[in-house]
Write a protein that holds these residues in place. Structure first.
Motif, PDB file in Angstrom:
ATOM      1  N   VAL A  60     -43.457   4.126  36.028  1.00 34.21           N
ATOM      2  CA  VAL A  60     -44.422   3.648  34.923  1.00 34.21           C
ATOM      3  C   VAL A  60     -45.284   2.604  35.504  1.00 34.21           C
ATOM      4  O   VAL A  60     -45.116   1.594  35.891  1.00 34.21           O
ATOM      5  N   GLN A  61     -46.645   2.944  35.072  1.00 30.13           N
ATOM      6  CA  GLN A  61     -47.790   1.751  35.055  1.00 30.13           C
ATOM      7  C   GLN A  61     -48.272   1.258  33.867  1.00 30.13           C
ATOM      8  O   GLN A  61     -48.463   0.247  33.945  1.00 30.13           O
ATOM      9  N   LEU A  70     -48.859  10.490  29.463  1.00 27.62           N
ATOM     10  CA  LEU A  70     -48.710  11.838  30.110  1.00 27.62           C
ATOM     11  C   LEU A  70     -48.042  11.556  31.533  1.00 27.62           C
ATOM     12  O   LEU A  70     -47.218  12.406  31.760  1.00 27.62           O
ATOM     13  N   SER A  71     -48.607  10.726  32.428  1.00 26.65           N
ATOM     14  CA  SER A  71     -47.881  10.696  33.493  1.00 26.65           C
ATOM     15  C   SER A  71     -46.406  10.240  33.341  1.00 26.65           C
ATOM     16  O   SER A  71     -45.854  10.656  34.329  1.00 26.65           O
ATOM     17  N   THR A  76     -43.866  12.605  35.305  1.00 26.20           N
ATOM     18  CA  THR A  76     -42.806  12.188  36.287  1.00 26.20           C
ATOM     19  C   THR A  76     -41.505  12.985  35.687  1.00 26.20           C
ATOM     20  O   THR A  76     -40.916  13.322  36.647  1.00 26.20           O
ATOM     21  N   PHE A  77     -41.222  12.994  34.521  1.00 19.16           N
ATOM     22  CA  PHE A  77     -40.353  13.441  33.885  1.00 19.16           C
ATOM     23  C   PHE A  77     -40.195  15.126  34.089  1.00 19.16           C
ATOM     24  O   PHE A  77     -39.322  15.712  34.562  1.00 19.16           O
ATOM     25  N   ASP A 223     -48.372  11.902  43.341  1.00 21.44           N
ATOM     26  CA  ASP A 223     -48.370  10.664  42.330  1.00 21.44           C
ATOM     27  C   ASP A 223     -49.429  11.099  41.096  1.00 21.44           C
ATOM     28  O   ASP A 223     -50.276  10.872  41.128  1.00 21.44           O
ATOM     29  N   PRO A 224     -48.577  11.342  40.022  1.00 21.83           N
ATOM     30  CA  PRO A 224     -49.475  11.648  38.917  1.00 21.83           C
ATOM     31  C   PRO A 224     -50.418  10.529  38.302  1.00 21.83           C
ATOM     32  O   PRO A 224     -51.434  10.557  37.731  1.00 21.83           O
ATOM     33  N   ASN A 225     -49.742   9.340  38.606  1.00 22.86           N
ATOM     34  CA  ASN A 225     -50.613   8.222  37.918  1.00 22.86           C
ATOM     35  C   ASN A 225     -51.676   7.979  38.826  1.00 22.86           C
ATOM     36  O   ASN A 225     -52.821   7.737  38.074  1.00 22.86           O
ATOM     37  N   ALA A 226     -51.657   8.211  40.183  1.00 22.82           N
ATOM     38  CA  ALA A 226     -53.141   8.088  40.836  1.00 22.82           C
ATOM     39  C   ALA A 226     -54.103   8.928  40.592  1.00 22.82           C
ATOM     40  O   ALA A 226     -55.395   8.618  40.392  1.00 22.82           O
TER      41      ALA A 226
END
Length: 262
Positions: A60-61, A70-71, A76-77, A223-226
Motif C-alpha cells: 500500500v502506498q 485500485l492497486s 494486489t489482492f 508492481d500495480p502501484n508503479a
C-alpha cells in the motif's frame, strides 16, 4: 500439432469466462464504493492506523486516489495474490492429476514426447490467464470515468498486460510441482504454499539486508502501484518473468522426462 493444448484450452473456456466475469464484478464493486469511501473516511488517518508490516506486505502506498485504491483493493489482492495462487494451484494438477488417476500411460502411448506433453499442457493455461484480463480492464476504464475519476487507458491496459507474464510465472511454479509430485492434492498444496511463501518473502524482505533473497519471487517484477500511480511500465521486470517462466518450463520438462510413471 497442439492437440493437447486445444483440448485442454477448450475445457478451460467456461471457467475462464466465469473468472473474468467474477473479477469484473469485483472491479465494479471496488470502483463503486470509492466515492463514498473517499468522502466519508480520512484516508491518510486510515493508513496511519495500519501497522507498517501490513502496509509493506500489501504494497500500500496511498489510497487518496482511485489508482492507489485500485492497486491495493483490486490488483494486489485480486491479481497478485488470488490469481497468482489460483494459477499455481490449477496448473499443479495438469500433470499430477493424470498420473494420480492412472491416465498418464494412455497419454504417453500417443506419438508425442514427454517434453511436448508438458509444454502443450502448460500452453493451455494461456486460456485462463488471458481470459482473466479481457473484461476487467474495460470495466475499470469505464467505471473510473463514470465516477469522475478517470484513469489513463494506457495505464489500465498496461497493468493487465504486465500481469500476464507474472501469472505465467506463478503457473510455472504449479507446473514444476505437478511433475515433481505424482499426487495432485500434494502438488496443489505445495504450489499454493510455495507461491504464498514467495509473496511473503518478497514483501517482508524488501528494504532489508536480505532483500536479494526476494529476487526469486515473481511478485518483485509486477508492481500495480508503479503503473497506476507513476505511469511506469517495467518491461525489464516483464522480461525477467518471461525468463523465469521458461526456466520453470524447461526444469519441468527435464524432470518429467526422467520420471518413472507407476
Amino acid at each position: 500439432m497442439f492437440e493437447l493444448t486445444r483440448y485442454d484450452g477448450r475445457r478451460r473456456v467456461r471457467g475462464s469466462i466465469a473468472l473474468s466475469v467474477g473479477l469484473s464484478a469485483l472491479a465494479a464493486m471496488v470502483i463503486w464504493v470509492y466515492p463514498s469511501f473517499e468522502a466519508e473516511v480520512d484516508l491518510d488517518q486510515l493508513l496511519a492506523a495500519y501497522p507498517d508490516p501490513i502496509l509493506q506486505v500489501m504494497g500500500v502506498q496511498t489510497m487518496t486516489s482511485l489508482g492507489g485504491f485500485l492497486s491495493f483493493e483490486l490488483y494486489t489482492f485480486g491479481w497478485v495474490i488470488m490469481l497468482g495462487l489460483y494459477l499455481a494451484y490449477s496448473t499443479a494438477g495438469t500433470i499430477a492429476d493424470d498420473v494420480d488417476r492412472g491416465r498418464m500411460d494412455v497419454l504417453l502411448s500417443m506419438p508425442l514426447s514427454r517434453r511436448r506433453l508438458v509444454a502443450e499442457r502448460f500452453a493451455a493455461m494461456a486460456v485462463p490467464i488471458v481470459g482473466a484480463n479481457l473484461l476487467p480492464p474495460v470495466v475499470v476504464f469505464i467505471g473510473a470515468r463514470l465516477i469522475d475519476h478517470p484513469l489513463a487507458a494506457t495505464d489500465v491496459l498496461a497493468v493487465h498486460l504486465l500481469s500476464i507474464p507474472y501469472l505465467f510465472a506463478c503457473a510455472g511454479i504449479g507446473l514444476l510441482a505437478s511433475v515433481v509430485f505424482d499426487r495432485a492434492a500434494i502438488a496443489q498444496r505445495v504450489a499454493l504454499g510455495v507461491t504464498f511463501a514467495l509473496f511473503l518473502s518478497e514483501s517482508l524482505l524488501t528494504g532489508t539486508d536480505a532483500e536479494t533473497v526476494g529476487s526469486i519471487a515473481p511478485m518483485r517484477y509486477y508492481d500495480p502501484n508503479a503503473v497506476l500511480l507513476e505511469g511506469h511500465y517495467d518491461l525489464v521486470g516483464a522480461g525477467m518473468l518471461v525468463a523465469m517462466t521458461l526456466a520453470f518450463l524447461v526444469a519441468s520438462q527435464l524432470w518429467f522426462g526422467r520420471t518413472d510413471i507407476h
